[in-house]
Design a protein around this motif. Sequence first.
Motif, PDB file in Angstrom:
ATOM      1  N   LEU A 109       0.647  -0.914   0.154  1.00 53.62           N
ATOM      2  CA  LEU A 109       0.128   0.087  -0.030  1.00 53.62           C
ATOM      3  C   LEU A 109       1.082   1.209  -0.129  1.00 53.62           C
ATOM      4  N   TRP A 129     -13.399   6.199   1.226  1.00 51.00           N
ATOM      5  CA  TRP A 129     -13.778   5.916  -0.078  1.00 51.00           C
ATOM      6  C   TRP A 129     -14.772   6.697  -0.754  1.00 51.00           C
ATOM      7  N   GLN A 172      -8.084   1.734   2.285  1.00 52.71           N
ATOM      8  CA  GLN A 172      -7.679   0.629   2.579  1.00 52.71           C
ATOM      9  C   GLN A 172      -7.005   0.035   3.992  1.00 52.71           C
TER      10      GLN A 172
END
Length: 329
Positions: free
Chosen positions: A42, A153, A161
């Motif tokens: 990530l 989001w 995430q």
Amino acid sequence: MAHSTGLVDDPCERRRHKQSTPVVGGIGIVLGYLVAAALLDLPLASGWGTFLAGVILLGTVGVVDDAFEVSSRFRLLTQFGVVAAVLWIGDLQINQLGNLTGFGPIGLWIFAPVFTLLCMMLMINAVNMLDGVDGLAGGTSLVTLAGFAALLWLDGASGWQAPLLFSMAVVGFLAYNLRGPWRKSASVFMGDAGSTVLGFVLAWLAVYATQAEGATVYPVAVAWMLVLPAADALSLFFRRLAKGRNPLSADRCHLHHVLVRSGLSMTTTVYLLILGQTVFVGIGIVGWHYRVSEWVMFWPLAVMFAAYQLVMWRADLVLRGLRRKLRGS
């Protein structure tokens, strides 16, 4: 391994469990997130370095506390250091509270660092205080983490995430901690390593979601998402101070204790509070997403928060009244 390293919670007068139980759930949650984040590679946006450092440091101190019981002063000092790093190294703080009155945004100016420090340390300890019955801290944290993933989001922000991965790690923990037809009592506790890390993660996400560059999320929307643990922690803090006690000392005056003493079973209490947390998270997300005015969202929250403080201040009278009504019916 937990028993050989001292990472167990033994039964005592204040505990409800009847057998020595491993307190390694927090280790599983933290490692679950770190390994998954590393495997997925990530990207780290600005400020996320202090997030990872805080997770690792608080998790490490929590493991030591679970094994050897460090002093509350040392725990607070560690939390202060982690939050200070978020403020001055990660350059993340609560600069404004939004338009809570209808007359424009409320800025904090020079008070922003102190306000952020107090809010984040409150949330770190609030989740720790919820960790008193099987499944409660994990269940409410799961709902809130999933809410933050959805919120980030929907806002188009990077890093959604992180709460999603943490929520998945918490699901793995709850498989061994949450009571139900499949499990009569927890076989693993999260310990301070889990509760302080989850509290820090929620606190960090709350500031990041509302104050990061380009963020459009209402601060009051996040306040709805955190009102249950925050209200309980503040109520306990002031009641303990009024009695001349250490505000971080343990007792059986939490909301879940009051509900159990009112006649609800422990399992019903946990699921009821998780349901309540789900409703609050939903109100925060839906209110922001559909652009409900901030002041319209704020005043019901403020009234509910104040009413909760008044009721819990005289919880003994409320309990006696409930018992009389139950006997009368």
